[in-house]
Scaffold this active site. Structure first.
Site, mmCIF file in Angstrom:
data_model
loop_
_atom_site.group_PDB
_atom_site.id
_atom_site.type_symbol
_atom_site.label_atom_id
_atom_site.label_comp_id
_atom_site.label_asym_id
_atom_site.label_seq_id
_atom_site.Cartn_x
_atom_site.Cartn_y
_atom_site.Cartn_z
ATOM 1 N N MET A 30 0.845 -1.194 0.000
ATOM 2 C CA MET A 30 0.000 0.000 0.000
ATOM 3 C C MET A 30 0.887 1.255 0.000
ATOM 4 O O MET A 30 0.443 2.332 0.405
ATOM 5 C CB MET A 30 -0.938 -0.013 1.207
ATOM 6 C CG MET A 30 -1.897 -1.199 1.167
ATOM 7 S SD MET A 30 -3.421 -0.940 2.095
ATOM 8 C CE MET A 30 -2.804 -0.629 3.727
ATOM 9 N N GLY A 31 2.138 1.095 -0.441
ATOM 10 C CA GLY A 31 3.033 2.250 -0.508
ATOM 11 C C GLY A 31 3.569 2.624 0.859
ATOM 12 O O GLY A 31 3.571 1.808 1.778
ATOM 13 N N HIS A 34 9.108 1.125 3.221
ATOM 14 C CA HIS A 34 10.247 1.180 4.134
ATOM 15 C C HIS A 34 11.151 -0.022 3.835
ATOM 16 O O HIS A 34 10.879 -0.799 2.900
ATOM 17 C CB HIS A 34 9.785 1.190 5.600
ATOM 18 C CG HIS A 34 8.775 0.126 5.915
ATOM 19 N ND1 HIS A 34 9.069 -1.219 5.873
ATOM 20 C CD2 HIS A 34 7.473 0.207 6.243
ATOM 21 C CE1 HIS A 34 8.005 -1.919 6.192
ATOM 22 N NE2 HIS A 34 6.999 -1.085 6.402
ATOM 23 N N HIS A 37 9.569 -3.419 3.084
ATOM 24 C CA HIS A 37 9.042 -3.635 1.728
ATOM 25 C C HIS A 37 10.186 -3.906 0.747
ATOM 26 O O HIS A 37 10.070 -4.755 -0.135
ATOM 27 C CB HIS A 37 8.296 -2.392 1.233
ATOM 28 C CG HIS A 37 7.053 -2.058 1.999
ATOM 29 N ND1 HIS A 37 6.944 -0.940 2.799
ATOM 30 C CD2 HIS A 37 5.856 -2.697 2.070
ATOM 31 C CE1 HIS A 37 5.729 -0.891 3.326
ATOM 32 N NE2 HIS A 37 5.050 -1.947 2.904
ATOM 33 N N GLY A 147 5.146 -9.963 3.620
ATOM 34 C CA GLY A 147 5.893 -9.907 4.872
ATOM 35 C C GLY A 147 5.171 -10.713 5.946
ATOM 36 O O GLY A 147 3.941 -10.762 5.985
ATOM 37 N N GLU A 148 5.968 -11.330 6.822
ATOM 38 C CA GLU A 148 5.372 -12.112 7.905
ATOM 39 C C GLU A 148 4.864 -11.231 9.043
ATOM 40 O O GLU A 148 4.255 -11.718 9.978
ATOM 41 C CB GLU A 148 6.397 -13.121 8.453
ATOM 42 C CG GLU A 148 6.648 -14.261 7.498
ATOM 43 C CD GLU A 148 7.606 -15.308 8.056
ATOM 44 O OE1 GLU A 148 8.227 -15.061 9.114
ATOM 45 O OE2 GLU A 148 7.745 -16.365 7.415
ATOM 46 N N SER A 186 4.643 0.987 8.081
ATOM 47 C CA SER A 186 4.414 2.328 7.525
ATOM 48 C C SER A 186 3.776 3.248 8.557
ATOM 49 O O SER A 186 3.944 4.466 8.502
ATOM 50 C CB SER A 186 3.478 2.246 6.311
ATOM 51 O OG SER A 186 4.037 1.381 5.352
ATOM 52 N N ARG A 187 3.029 2.672 9.520
ATOM 53 C CA ARG A 187 2.328 3.517 10.496
ATOM 54 C C ARG A 187 3.226 3.937 11.661
ATOM 55 O O ARG A 187 2.821 4.781 12.455
ATOM 56 C CB ARG A 187 1.083 2.806 11.013
ATOM 57 C CG ARG A 187 -0.040 2.692 9.969
ATOM 58 C CD ARG A 187 -1.259 2.007 10.547
ATOM 59 N NE ARG A 187 -2.418 1.989 9.680
ATOM 60 C CZ ARG A 187 -2.868 0.919 9.005
ATOM 61 N NH1 ARG A 187 -2.210 -0.225 9.081
ATOM 62 N NH2 ARG A 187 -3.951 0.991 8.267
HETATM 63 O O1 PAF Z 1 -0.145 -5.701 3.711
HETATM 64 C C1 PAF Z 1 -0.549 -4.802 2.959
HETATM 65 O O2 PAF Z 1 0.137 -3.802 2.714
HETATM 66 C C2 PAF Z 1 -1.939 -4.927 2.342
HETATM 67 O O3 PAF Z 1 -2.826 -5.544 3.209
HETATM 68 C C3 PAF Z 1 -1.921 -5.625 0.963
HETATM 69 C C4 PAF Z 1 -1.431 -7.061 1.095
HETATM 70 C C5 PAF Z 1 -1.017 -4.862 0.013
HETATM 71 C C6 PAF Z 1 -3.329 -5.657 0.381
HETATM 72 O O4 PAF Z 1 -3.838 -4.370 0.220
#
Ligand code: PAF
Length: 276
Positions: A30-31, A34, A37, A147-148, A186-187
């Site tokens: 979802m952008g 970091h 990702h 990611g786990e 991200s949060r």
């Molecule tokens: O983990 C995430 O960032 C989201 O839940 C995903 C897997 C991209 C689905 O929107």
């Protein structure tokens, strides 16, 4: 790296890869990218010839009182980071491309969605499963890397892929942590400096509970001690539980997975780790 925002362009790009016999990996995001990702992108590069990373803040997985409109959006920095990480295609659909007017189909997974995040965020996993199923179909990926950190999400995706006979592999990547042990998210940027300093108490308390269990402590008393310590330190623990790794059913048999969600200031922190 190509930046693609509509389906015909994505189809043309994936068709070229397919004709060349290339194996394609997808990293759904979802952008607000970091290092966690980017580790997924690196893992995807090791797994496949081509890497597609999707950036889509999926409205379907946010509840009415959640942070969809405030979710961090950092497209320019994300694209630069993906380019540097060796991503081949950045897939950035709009909401209208993903859910055109009249869209009426969702994916409902039972089983591993039923407690924890599924209970705390009704409809969340319906949104995750639906968008992931669409991303798998849009990209025709051979493998998708998750990611786990979102352990329950990973199990929900694995269940859906198995149940729908989707023709791709799902690869889980270990949690990437900051030096003090906090799982990257991200949060985390919404934590104040004081909250950020405190946040690493969550994985610390979990590790202590896991060690206590491995040294023979009763499961419930180890979990209670961790919960009480965190709540006393200013966390609001939503759940801290020992579960079967795949089904997410509570268990007191090892090996198992410890999963946790705790609110600290404005941020709901998630973490998990294997026990035994
Ligand atoms: O983990 C995430 O960032 C989201 O839940 C995903 C897997 C991209 C689905 O929107």
């Amino acid at each position: 790296m190509r930046i693609v925002r509509d389906l015909p362009a994505l189809r043309a790009a994936t068709e070229t890869m397919r004709r060349a016999g290339e194996r394609v990996a997808l990293v759904p995001t979802m952008g607000a990218l970091h290092a966690g990702h980017l580790a997924l992108v690196e893992a995807a590069r090791r797994e496949a010839d081509r890497v597609i990373t999707s950036i889509f803040v999926n409205p379907l997985q946010f509840g009415p009182n959640e942070d969809f409109s405030k979710y961090p959006r950092t497209e320019e920095a994300d694209l630069a980071a993906l380019e540097a990480a060796g991503c081949d295609i950045a897939w950035l659909p709009t909401v209208e491309v993903m859910y055109p007017p009249g869209a009426a189909t969702v994916i409902e997974v039972a089983g591993p969605t039923e407690g924890f995040e599924g209970a705390a965020r009704p409809g969340h996993f319906r949104g995750v499963a639906t968008v992931c199923c669409k991303l798998f179909s849009q990209t025709e990926a051979d493998v998708a890397v998750f990611g786990e950190k979102d352990w329950q999400q990973l199990q929900v995706i694995r269940r859906m892929v198995a149940d729908l006979d989707l023709p791709l592999d799902i690869l889980g990547h270990p949690i990437v942590r900051d030096a003090d042990g906090l799982a990257l998210s991200s949060r985390n940027r919404y934590l104040s400096p004081a909250e950020r300093a405190k946040a690493a108490m969550l994985p610390e308390a979990m590790r202590e509970a896991a060690n206590a269990m491995l040294h023979g402590a009763a499961i419930e008393s180890a979990l209670d001690a961790a919960r009480d310590g965190l709540n006393a330190a200013g966390f609001d623990v939503n759940y801290l539980a020992l579960v079967e790794p795949e089904t997410l059913r509570p268990t007191d048999a090892l090996p198992a997975r410890m999963i946790a969600a705790a609110k600290l200031g404005p941020v709901r922190l998630l973490d998990n780790m294997p026990v035994g």
